[in-house]
Design an enzyme around this catalytic site. Structure first.
Site, mmCIF file in Angstrom:
data_model
loop_
_atom_site.group_PDB
_atom_site.id
_atom_site.type_symbol
_atom_site.label_atom_id
_atom_site.label_comp_id
_atom_site.label_asym_id
_atom_site.label_seq_id
_atom_site.Cartn_x
_atom_site.Cartn_y
_atom_site.Cartn_z
ATOM 1 N N TYR A 140 31.381 98.883 84.820
ATOM 2 C CA TYR A 140 31.394 99.872 85.906
ATOM 3 C C TYR A 140 32.246 101.101 85.576
ATOM 4 C CZ TYR A 140 28.960 97.148 89.525
ATOM 5 O OH TYR A 140 28.034 96.485 90.275
ATOM 6 N N LYS A 195 31.345 86.828 77.489
ATOM 7 C CA LYS A 195 30.279 86.666 76.498
ATOM 8 C C LYS A 195 30.925 86.937 75.141
ATOM 9 C CE LYS A 195 25.886 85.879 75.678
ATOM 10 N NZ LYS A 195 25.103 84.683 76.043
ATOM 11 N N ASP A 227 26.179 83.114 80.759
ATOM 12 C CA ASP A 227 24.839 82.535 80.967
ATOM 13 C C ASP A 227 24.945 81.066 81.385
ATOM 14 O OD1 ASP A 227 25.830 82.122 78.406
ATOM 15 O OD2 ASP A 227 23.897 82.314 77.396
ATOM 16 N N ASP A 251 30.193 90.836 89.672
ATOM 17 C CA ASP A 251 29.240 91.312 90.680
ATOM 18 C C ASP A 251 28.048 90.359 90.755
ATOM 19 O OD1 ASP A 251 28.039 93.123 92.527
ATOM 20 O OD2 ASP A 251 26.763 93.848 90.904
ATOM 21 N N ASP A 255 27.048 87.012 93.770
ATOM 22 C CA ASP A 255 25.842 86.860 94.602
ATOM 23 C C ASP A 255 25.226 85.480 94.384
ATOM 24 O OD1 ASP A 255 26.234 89.532 95.298
ATOM 25 O OD2 ASP A 255 24.100 90.008 95.233
HETATM 26 C C1 IPM Z 1 29.539 94.626 95.593
HETATM 27 C C2 IPM Z 1 28.441 95.632 95.698
HETATM 28 C C3 IPM Z 1 28.957 96.893 95.026
HETATM 29 C C4 IPM Z 1 28.992 96.667 93.548
HETATM 30 C C5 IPM Z 1 28.337 98.199 95.419
HETATM 31 C C6 IPM Z 1 28.402 98.427 96.900
HETATM 32 C C7 IPM Z 1 28.970 99.352 94.680
HETATM 33 O O1 IPM Z 1 27.257 95.163 95.145
HETATM 34 O O2 IPM Z 1 30.638 94.917 96.084
HETATM 35 O O3 IPM Z 1 29.336 93.558 95.025
HETATM 36 O O4 IPM Z 1 27.989 96.841 92.849
HETATM 37 O O5 IPM Z 1 30.059 96.325 93.068
HETATM 38 MN MN MN Z 2 27.400 93.101 94.457
#
Ligand code: IPM
Ligand code: MN
Length: 363
Positions: A140, A195, A227, A251, A255
């Site tokens: 990032y 990785k 992975d 990130d 999820d």
């Molecule tokens: C998160 C979101 C963010 C990211 C966005 C909102 C910039 O997906 O906080 O996980 O990609 O980090």
């Molecule tokens: Mn995210």
């Protein structure tokens, strides 16, 4: 300790305003008549960008910088993008991360009673770990600084610094030390996810992890390749206690982790530096259900609880620390009682979840 703390509130886009209002209602209720927080709302986000050409006004930035903490709903509208194709709604979060040096993104992953995990046979209490995502560098770091050449090629650069890796890894060990260990075996454990077998930047991350781990002989230290970790978080989530990883990996993995505990609606997040903090659920703005009153408020409510705990510990203010615990207990109880929105398989709307949460605060 102060009499009252300034909270900059940025509702954002989509369901952002609804979940923010819900969290503010719960915060107010958690303190009864004596609210030690002053909320001020500020604009930012994709809708603002569409209207004014500006996604994150300087006045909002300054208010966030000067506040005691920032509470954010969610931001982003698909298709509302900068000329380079990146989303304008994300400017708020990303600029705060970089410019306020919010290097630690703390994402607790916990399966509550009353929520069915998509993982067969996994019960409440068997998933309980923290993903500590490095939040200020990694892939990032290239945001806004990558290159695109004549429509033929594009480059973004992954950055790891000794300072950046060391501070996040140290925090991971501190979180593990203060925890109860992994659900499966009670062992306090930090898993470094990288990785390192393929890229130098991750081998560097891992080598610093190994150095820092020597200062924590009481905590088990292990490595996991990204992975394989995507598989292990599904096949043996109970093994994990604290996971520390690079920005982009954190990130993605967070999820996946959220899916195992019922979805993004139950995933809170705290993004903190040494003296500043941004609190928002890990989910997005869900424009498809915006304005319908059915958004799941738990992620934002639990993020608000993290805000109180962080601020309360920093300021040695027990009013805030104990309110955080009340909100967490109320959430656990409300979820257990079946106050579930549609994303969790229930039928409750946002308002009735908030009502239930407020009732559970006194319990
Ligand atoms: C998160 C979101 C963010 C990211 C966005 C909102 C910039 O997906 O906080 O996980 O990609 O980090
Ligand atoms: Mn995210």
């Amino acid at each position: 300790m102060k009499d009252s703390y300034q909270i900059a509130v940025v509702p954002g886009d989509g369901i952002g305003p609804e979940v923010t209002d819900a969290a503010l209602d719960v915060l107010r209720a958690a303190f009864g008549g004596e609210l030690p927080l002053a909320f001020t709302e500020y604009p930012a986000g994709a809708e603002l960008y569409r209207r004014t050409g500006e996604s994150f006004p300087d006045a909002t930035f300054q208010a966030c910088r000067d506040a005691d903490a920032v509470l954010h709903g969610a931001a982003g509208i698909p298709g509302v993008v900068h000329p380079d194709g990146t989303e304008a709604g994300l400017d708020f979060t990303l600029r705060l991360r970089f410019e306020l040096d919010l290097f630690a993104n703390i994402r607790p992953v916990r399966l509550y009673a009353g929520v069915r995990s998509p993982l067969a046979g996994v019960e409440a209490g068997q998933i309980d770990y923290v993903i500590l995502r490095e939040n200020s560098e990694g892939l990032y770091a290239a945001r806004g600084a990558g290159a695109q050449l004549r429509g033929e090629m594009a480059v973004d650069t992954l950055v790891q610094t000794r300072k950046g890796v060391e501070r996040i890894v140290r925090q991971a060990f501190e979180i593990a030390r203060a925890s109860n260990g992994a659900p499966a075996d009670g062992v306090r454990r930090v898993t470094c996810v990288d990785k390192a077998n393929v890229l130098r930047s991750y081998a560097f991350f891992r080598s610093i992890f190994d150095e820092v781990s020597k200062d924590y002989p009481d905590i088990e230290a292990e490595h996991g390749l990204i992975d394989a970790m995507a598989m292990y978080l599904v096949t043996r989530p109970g093994h994990y206690n604290v996971i520390v990883t690079e920005n982009m990996f954190g990130d993605i993995l967070s999820d996946l982790a959220a899916a195992t505990i019922g979805g993004m609606g139950l995933a809170p997040s705290a993004e903190v530096g040494l003296s500043r903090g941004l609190f928002q659920a890990a989910h997005g703005s869900a424009p498809d259900i915006a304005g319908l009153g059915i958004a799941n408020p738990y992620g934002t409510v639990l993020s608000a609880a993290s805000m109180l705990e962080w601020l309360g510990r920093r300021e040695a203010d027990d009013r805030l620390v104990s309110a955080a615990a009340r909100i967490r207990r109320a959430s656990e109880k409300a979820i257990g009682d079946g106050a579930l929105t549609r994303d969790l398989g229930g039928t409750a709307d946002t308002a009735s979840v908030v009502k239930r949460l407020c009732a559970c605060l006194d319990a």
